[in-house]
Every structure is written in structure tokens, then in C-alpha cells.
Design a protein around this motif. Structure first.
Motif, short mmCIF file in Angstrom:
data_model
loop_
_atom_site.label_atom_id
_atom_site.label_comp_id
_atom_site.label_asym_id
_atom_site.label_seq_id
_atom_site.Cartn_x
_atom_site.Cartn_y
_atom_site.Cartn_z
N UNK A 200 -50.04 52.83 78.53
CA UNK A 200 -49.24 52.32 77.58
C UNK A 200 -48.78 50.81 77.75
N UNK A 201 -49.56 49.99 78.47
CA UNK A 201 -49.32 48.77 78.59
C UNK A 201 -50.40 48.41 77.70
N UNK A 202 -51.02 48.87 76.84
CA UNK A 202 -52.53 49.27 76.43
C UNK A 202 -51.91 48.62 74.96
N UNK A 203 -50.85 49.57 74.51
CA UNK A 203 -50.31 49.76 72.95
C UNK A 203 -49.14 49.11 72.98
N UNK A 204 -48.90 47.95 73.79
CA UNK A 204 -47.41 47.30 73.82
C UNK A 204 -47.78 46.47 73.01
N UNK A 205 -46.73 45.08 73.55
CA UNK A 205 -46.94 43.84 72.91
C UNK A 205 -47.18 42.69 73.14
N UNK A 206 -48.51 43.59 75.01
CA UNK A 206 -48.99 43.03 75.66
C UNK A 206 -50.29 43.24 75.90
N UNK A 207 -50.54 44.32 75.40
CA UNK A 207 -52.09 44.42 74.53
C UNK A 207 -52.65 44.51 75.77
N UNK A 208 -54.29 44.90 75.36
CA UNK A 208 -55.97 45.10 76.56
C UNK A 208 -55.84 43.77 76.64
N UNK A 209 -56.02 42.63 76.58
CA UNK A 209 -56.03 41.42 76.50
C UNK A 209 -55.45 40.76 77.53
N UNK A 210 -53.66 40.94 77.49
CA UNK A 210 -52.81 40.56 78.15
C UNK A 210 -53.13 41.29 79.35
N UNK A 211 -53.64 42.54 79.83
CA UNK A 211 -54.17 43.14 81.39
C UNK A 211 -55.22 42.96 81.69
N UNK A 212 -55.91 42.49 80.77
CA UNK A 212 -57.41 41.97 81.47
C UNK A 212 -57.27 40.58 81.82
N UNK A 213 -56.07 39.90 81.45
CA UNK A 213 -56.37 39.04 81.72
C UNK A 213 -55.52 38.56 82.90
N UNK A 214 -54.53 39.39 83.17
CA UNK A 214 -53.59 39.43 84.44
C UNK A 214 -54.51 40.03 85.68
N UNK A 215 -55.75 40.90 85.35
CA UNK A 215 -55.74 41.87 86.19
C UNK A 215 -56.95 40.40 86.82
N UNK A 216 -57.33 39.46 85.64
CA UNK A 216 -58.54 38.70 86.22
C UNK A 216 -57.59 38.07 86.87
N UNK A 217 -56.34 36.88 86.56
CA UNK A 217 -56.04 36.54 87.55
C UNK A 217 -55.69 36.85 89.01
N UNK A 218 -55.80 38.08 88.49
CA UNK A 218 -55.21 38.63 90.51
C UNK A 218 -56.38 38.80 90.69
N UNK A 219 -57.54 38.96 90.88
CA UNK A 219 -59.39 38.81 90.80
C UNK A 219 -59.44 37.91 91.38
N UNK A 220 -59.19 36.02 90.70
CA UNK A 220 -59.78 35.22 90.84
C UNK A 220 -58.85 35.05 92.21
N UNK A 221 -57.64 35.22 92.72
CA UNK A 221 -57.00 34.67 94.26
C UNK A 221 -57.35 35.72 95.02
N UNK A 222 -58.35 36.26 94.54
CA UNK A 222 -59.09 37.06 96.23
C UNK A 222 -57.69 38.56 96.59
N UNK A 223 -57.16 38.89 95.26
CA UNK A 223 -56.47 40.12 95.36
C UNK A 223 -57.29 41.20 95.36
N UNK A 224 -57.61 42.27 96.12
CA UNK A 224 -58.37 43.87 95.49
C UNK A 224 -57.42 44.31 95.04
N UNK A 225 -57.67 44.62 93.79
CA UNK A 225 -57.31 46.07 92.99
C UNK A 225 -57.95 47.00 92.78
N UNK A 226 -57.05 48.45 93.51
CA UNK A 226 -57.84 49.62 92.59
C UNK A 226 -56.82 50.24 91.97
N UNK A 227 -56.86 50.47 90.57
CA UNK A 227 -56.55 51.23 90.24
C UNK A 227 -57.18 53.29 89.88
N UNK A 228 -56.25 53.73 89.74
CA UNK A 228 -56.21 54.68 90.41
C UNK A 228 -55.28 56.11 88.99
N UNK A 229 -56.07 57.30 88.81
CA UNK A 229 -55.40 57.74 87.83
C UNK A 229 -55.80 57.47 86.54
#
Length: 76
Positions: A8-37
């Protein structure tokens, strides 16, 4: 993170690049991310961007929780 919400966020104003950037920021802070469904579209996009190895994947929230606990215990 629930991939249904991610899609749903991919099609919002945030877009795919915004989501990917946020996920990469979390990952760079050594936060484990689980994507489900995740559906095929999200999975294919992450593979196309060569990002699938940065995240854990699970089919349910319960499995995601167990995976995070396992990852946390291994890190300690």
C-alpha cells in the motif's frame, strides 16, 4: 513489517524508493527486519534491487516473531 502494508505504501506518496531507504536506514543501524506476508511483486522487486539478502522473510506474524527471537538470541 507486514508486506500488505508495504505494498500500500509503494503506491502512496512515499513510493518504493522511500520505503527502501527507510528499510536500509534501519538495517544500517543493525536492526533486524522481518518482512512477512510478502506477495510475488514485493519479493520480485527486492530481488531485482538485490536487497532480498538484507531481510528475513516469513509467511505469518507468529513466524516473524519467532524468527526475530531466534536472531536476537544468536546475536547475544
Amino acid at each position: 513489517m507486514d508486506c500488505v502494508s508495504l505494498k500500500k505504501l509503494m503506491y502512496s506518496s512515499i513510493g518504493l524508493s522511500g520505503i527502501v531507504n527507510l528499510l536500509l536506514e534501519l538495517k544500517s543501524a543493525n536492526i533486524s527486519i522481518v518482512l512477512y506476508r510478502c506477495d510475488n511483486l514485493v519479493t520480485r522487486l527486492l530481488k531485482l534491487l538485490k536487497l532480498e539478502n538484507l531481510f528475513y522473510f516469513s509467511s505469518t506474524l507468529d513466524d516473524a516473531y519467532l524468527l526475530l527471537n531466534k536472531t536476537y538470541k544468536t546475536a547475544c
